[in-house]
Design a protein around this motif. Structure first.
Motif, PDB file in Angstrom:
ATOM      1  N   VAL A 140       0.841  -1.201   0.000  1.00  0.00           N
ATOM      2  CA  VAL A 140       0.000   0.000   0.000  1.00  0.00           C
ATOM      3  C   VAL A 140       0.877   1.252   0.000  1.00  0.00           C
ATOM      4  O   VAL A 140       0.650   2.189  -0.781  1.00  0.00           O
ATOM      5  CB  VAL A 140      -0.961   0.007   1.219  1.00  0.00           C
ATOM      6  CG1 VAL A 140      -1.716   1.335   1.317  1.00  0.00           C
ATOM      7  CG2 VAL A 140      -1.939  -1.168   1.134  1.00  0.00           C
ATOM      8  N   ASP A 141       1.908   1.273   0.851  1.00  0.00           N
ATOM      9  CA  ASP A 141       2.831   2.425   0.890  1.00  0.00           C
ATOM     10  C   ASP A 141       3.511   2.623  -0.442  1.00  0.00           C
ATOM     11  O   ASP A 141       3.685   3.754  -0.914  1.00  0.00           O
ATOM     12  CB  ASP A 141       3.904   2.208   1.966  1.00  0.00           C
ATOM     13  CG  ASP A 141       3.339   2.371   3.367  1.00  0.00           C
ATOM     14  OD1 ASP A 141       2.193   2.862   3.495  1.00  0.00           O
ATOM     15  OD2 ASP A 141       4.049   2.002   4.324  1.00  0.00           O
ATOM     16  N   ASP A 142       3.926   1.520  -1.054  1.00  0.00           N
ATOM     17  CA  ASP A 142       4.601   1.575  -2.353  1.00  0.00           C
ATOM     18  C   ASP A 142       3.681   2.193  -3.403  1.00  0.00           C
ATOM     19  O   ASP A 142       4.089   3.084  -4.165  1.00  0.00           O
ATOM     20  CB  ASP A 142       5.016   0.144  -2.738  1.00  0.00           C
ATOM     21  CG  ASP A 142       5.706   0.088  -4.092  1.00  0.00           C
ATOM     22  OD1 ASP A 142       6.563   0.971  -4.342  1.00  0.00           O
ATOM     23  OD2 ASP A 142       5.392  -0.820  -4.888  1.00  0.00           O
ATOM     24  N   ILE A 143       2.443   1.750  -3.437  1.00  0.00           N
ATOM     25  CA  ILE A 143       1.477   2.268  -4.411  1.00  0.00           C
ATOM     26  C   ILE A 143       1.242   3.761  -4.186  1.00  0.00           C
ATOM     27  O   ILE A 143       1.297   4.564  -5.129  1.00  0.00           O
ATOM     28  CB  ILE A 143       0.139   1.494  -4.307  1.00  0.00           C
ATOM     29  CG1 ILE A 143       0.329   0.035  -4.755  1.00  0.00           C
ATOM     30  CG2 ILE A 143      -0.959   2.168  -5.134  1.00  0.00           C
ATOM     31  CD1 ILE A 143      -0.831  -0.883  -4.392  1.00  0.00           C
ATOM     32  N   MET A 144       1.003   4.149  -2.937  1.00  0.00           N
ATOM     33  CA  MET A 144       0.714   5.553  -2.649  1.00  0.00           C
ATOM     34  C   MET A 144       1.934   6.434  -2.948  1.00  0.00           C
ATOM     35  O   MET A 144       1.792   7.578  -3.385  1.00  0.00           O
ATOM     36  CB  MET A 144       0.248   5.727  -1.191  1.00  0.00           C
ATOM     37  CG  MET A 144      -1.060   5.013  -0.844  1.00  0.00           C
ATOM     38  SD  MET A 144      -2.485   5.394  -1.919  1.00  0.00           S
ATOM     39  CE  MET A 144      -2.846   7.105  -1.465  1.00  0.00           C
ATOM     40  N   GLY A 145       3.118   5.896  -2.737  1.00  0.00           N
ATOM     41  CA  GLY A 145       4.341   6.638  -3.060  1.00  0.00           C
ATOM     42  C   GLY A 145       4.463   6.878  -4.564  1.00  0.00           C
ATOM     43  O   GLY A 145       4.824   7.976  -5.009  1.00  0.00           O
ATOM     44  N   LYS A 146       4.163   5.863  -5.344  1.00  0.00           N
ATOM     45  CA  LYS A 146       4.212   6.012  -6.807  1.00  0.00           C
ATOM     46  C   LYS A 146       3.197   7.060  -7.271  1.00  0.00           C
ATOM     47  O   LYS A 146       3.471   7.851  -8.176  1.00  0.00           O
ATOM     48  CB  LYS A 146       3.956   4.660  -7.476  1.00  0.00           C
ATOM     49  CG  LYS A 146       5.146   3.692  -7.368  1.00  0.00           C
ATOM     50  CD  LYS A 146       4.846   2.358  -8.029  1.00  0.00           C
ATOM     51  CE  LYS A 146       6.105   1.562  -8.334  1.00  0.00           C
ATOM     52  NZ  LYS A 146       6.830   1.065  -7.138  1.00  0.00           N
ATOM     53  N   VAL A 147       2.039   7.063  -6.652  1.00  0.00           N
ATOM     54  CA  VAL A 147       1.012   8.052  -7.010  1.00  0.00           C
ATOM     55  C   VAL A 147       1.499   9.462  -6.688  1.00  0.00           C
ATOM     56  O   VAL A 147       1.352  10.386  -7.497  1.00  0.00           O
ATOM     57  CB  VAL A 147      -0.326   7.741  -6.285  1.00  0.00           C
ATOM     58  CG1 VAL A 147      -1.308   8.896  -6.404  1.00  0.00           C
ATOM     59  CG2 VAL A 147      -0.928   6.449  -6.835  1.00  0.00           C
ATOM     60  N   GLN A 153       0.707   4.700 -13.822  1.00  0.00           N
ATOM     61  CA  GLN A 153       0.690   3.359 -14.411  1.00  0.00           C
ATOM     62  C   GLN A 153       1.578   2.387 -13.614  1.00  0.00           C
ATOM     63  O   GLN A 153       1.258   1.208 -13.517  1.00  0.00           O
ATOM     64  CB  GLN A 153       1.115   3.412 -15.880  1.00  0.00           C
ATOM     65  CG  GLN A 153       0.037   4.063 -16.751  1.00  0.00           C
ATOM     66  CD  GLN A 153       0.541   4.419 -18.132  1.00  0.00           C
ATOM     67  OE1 GLN A 153       0.578   5.590 -18.491  1.00  0.00           O
ATOM     68  NE2 GLN A 153       0.919   3.425 -18.898  1.00  0.00           N
ATOM     69  N   LEU A 154       2.649   2.909 -13.029  1.00  0.00           N
ATOM     70  CA  LEU A 154       3.467   2.049 -12.161  1.00  0.00           C
ATOM     71  C   LEU A 154       2.691   1.692 -10.895  1.00  0.00           C
ATOM     72  O   LEU A 154       2.786   0.561 -10.386  1.00  0.00           O
ATOM     73  CB  LEU A 154       4.777   2.749 -11.778  1.00  0.00           C
ATOM     74  CG  LEU A 154       5.783   2.991 -12.913  1.00  0.00           C
ATOM     75  CD1 LEU A 154       7.035   3.677 -12.357  1.00  0.00           C
ATOM     76  CD2 LEU A 154       6.159   1.676 -13.594  1.00  0.00           C
ATOM     77  N   ALA A 155       1.911   2.643 -10.395  1.00  0.00           N
ATOM     78  CA  ALA A 155       1.069   2.358  -9.228  1.00  0.00           C
ATOM     79  C   ALA A 155       0.039   1.285  -9.575  1.00  0.00           C
ATOM     80  O   ALA A 155      -0.241   0.383  -8.774  1.00  0.00           O
ATOM     81  CB  ALA A 155       0.368   3.635  -8.762  1.00  0.00           C
ATOM     82  N   CYS A 156      -0.505   1.358 -10.780  1.00  0.00           N
ATOM     83  CA  CYS A 156      -1.486   0.365 -11.232  1.00  0.00           C
ATOM     84  C   CYS A 156      -0.811  -1.004 -11.368  1.00  0.00           C
ATOM     85  O   CYS A 156      -1.383  -2.020 -10.958  1.00  0.00           O
ATOM     86  CB  CYS A 156      -2.084   0.807 -12.567  1.00  0.00           C
ATOM     87  SG  CYS A 156      -3.472  -0.197 -13.120  1.00  0.00           S
ATOM     88  N   ALA A 157       0.398  -1.028 -11.897  1.00  0.00           N
ATOM     89  CA  ALA A 157       1.131  -2.296 -12.034  1.00  0.00           C
ATOM     90  C   ALA A 157       1.434  -2.892 -10.658  1.00  0.00           C
ATOM     91  O   ALA A 157       1.306  -4.104 -10.452  1.00  0.00           O
ATOM     92  CB  ALA A 157       2.424  -2.077 -12.823  1.00  0.00           C
ATOM     93  N   ALA A 158       1.800  -2.037  -9.696  1.00  0.00           N
ATOM     94  CA  ALA A 158       2.074  -2.526  -8.337  1.00  0.00           C
ATOM     95  C   ALA A 158       0.795  -3.070  -7.703  1.00  0.00           C
ATOM     96  O   ALA A 158       0.833  -4.047  -6.948  1.00  0.00           O
ATOM     97  CB  ALA A 158       2.655  -1.397  -7.479  1.00  0.00           C
ATOM     98  N   THR A 159      -0.319  -2.450  -8.021  1.00  0.00           N
ATOM     99  CA  THR A 159      -1.612  -2.945  -7.534  1.00  0.00           C
ATOM    100  C   THR A 159      -1.912  -4.313  -8.131  1.00  0.00           C
ATOM    101  O   THR A 159      -2.318  -5.242  -7.422  1.00  0.00           O
ATOM    102  CB  THR A 159      -2.741  -1.949  -7.881  1.00  0.00           C
ATOM    103  OG1 THR A 159      -2.405  -0.666  -7.350  1.00  0.00           O
ATOM    104  CG2 THR A 159      -4.079  -2.401  -7.321  1.00  0.00           C
ATOM    105  N   PHE A 160      -1.688  -4.420  -9.432  1.00  0.00           N
ATOM    106  CA  PHE A 160      -1.877  -5.723 -10.100  1.00  0.00           C
ATOM    107  C   PHE A 160      -1.046  -6.796  -9.405  1.00  0.00           C
ATOM    108  O   PHE A 160      -1.548  -7.883  -9.090  1.00  0.00           O
ATOM    109  CB  PHE A 160      -1.468  -5.610 -11.579  1.00  0.00           C
ATOM    110  CG  PHE A 160      -1.639  -6.895 -12.357  1.00  0.00           C
ATOM    111  CD1 PHE A 160      -2.696  -7.055 -13.242  1.00  0.00           C
ATOM    112  CD2 PHE A 160      -0.741  -7.950 -12.206  1.00  0.00           C
ATOM    113  CE1 PHE A 160      -2.864  -8.241 -13.960  1.00  0.00           C
ATOM    114  CE2 PHE A 160      -0.902  -9.140 -12.907  1.00  0.00           C
ATOM    115  CZ  PHE A 160      -1.959  -9.287 -13.792  1.00  0.00           C
TER     116      PHE A 160
END
Ligand code: SF4
Length: 186
Positions: A140-147, A153-160
């Motif tokens: 979750v932290d990784d995704i929010m950091g990318k955002v 799109q990197l956040a979306c890939a990390a979510t995937f």
């Protein structure tokens, strides 16, 4: 080797294999029995790209919209647009589903639900949505950091990767997200 999907599969596919942009639209049309133009286009063309046939697409939109406006008004005012997207009306162009870039560049207004959640949701709203995916805190932290760094799109890939528990080849199109997901799950 294009696969097709049926009306009866949509709820579970939305839950398991739609990217957040499409899940949001799908949830909204089920809740509100309506979507404004930008949302109808973004979701409608995605569903077409995912293999939903015209007859099922008409049945889907009619079943939702008619709960608000009745079947007659839907058939009169909205069915043309669905057929149009499948190249059955007007110039008979076979319209292609929107890419991530196009969706990220959209400018949804109040009452619109199209766009990319990573780009267009508030931090709080996005955090709540990501929080509902049962990912670990690090992801979750990784995704929010990318955002925060505007790498949507990197956040979306990390979510995937978090949701599917496996690596992904990168996300540049919602239909590509869907296809990769189906490949992993099936
Ligand atoms: Fe949809 Fe692309 Fe945004 Fe992912 S990055 S939510 S697939 S628009």
């Amino acid at each position: 080797s294009k696969t097709t999907i049926g009306l009866q599969d949509l709820d579970s596919l939305a839950q398991r294999s739609f990217p957040l942009c499409m899940r949001h639209l799908y949830t909204k049309v089920k809740e509100d029995h309506h979507l404004r133009h930008g949302g109808r286009q973004q979701l409608g063309l995605f569903l077409k790209g995912a293999g939903l046939k015209l007859e099922d697409a008409l049945a889907f939109w009619r079943a939702e919209f008619s709960q608000k406006m009745g079947v007659e008004k839907f058939d009169k005012e909205y069915s043309y647009n669905v057929r149009h997207n499948y190249g059955r009306e007007g110039k008979r162009t076979d319209y292609t589903p929107y890419s991530c870039m196009k969706i990220i560049m959209a400018t949804p207004g109040v009452g619109d639900h199209h766009g990319c959640p990573f780009r267009h949701f508030s931090q709080e709203n996005l955090h709540a949505v990501i929080g509902g995916l049962r990912l670990n805190a690090h992801t979750v932290d990784d995704i929010m950091g990318k955002v925060r760094n505007h790498h949507y799109q990197l956040a979306c890939a990390a979510t995937f990767e978090g949701v599917h528990g496996c690596q992904c080849d990168g996300i540049n199109h919602p239909n590509q997200y869907f296809e990769q997901s189906q490949k992993v799950l099936n």
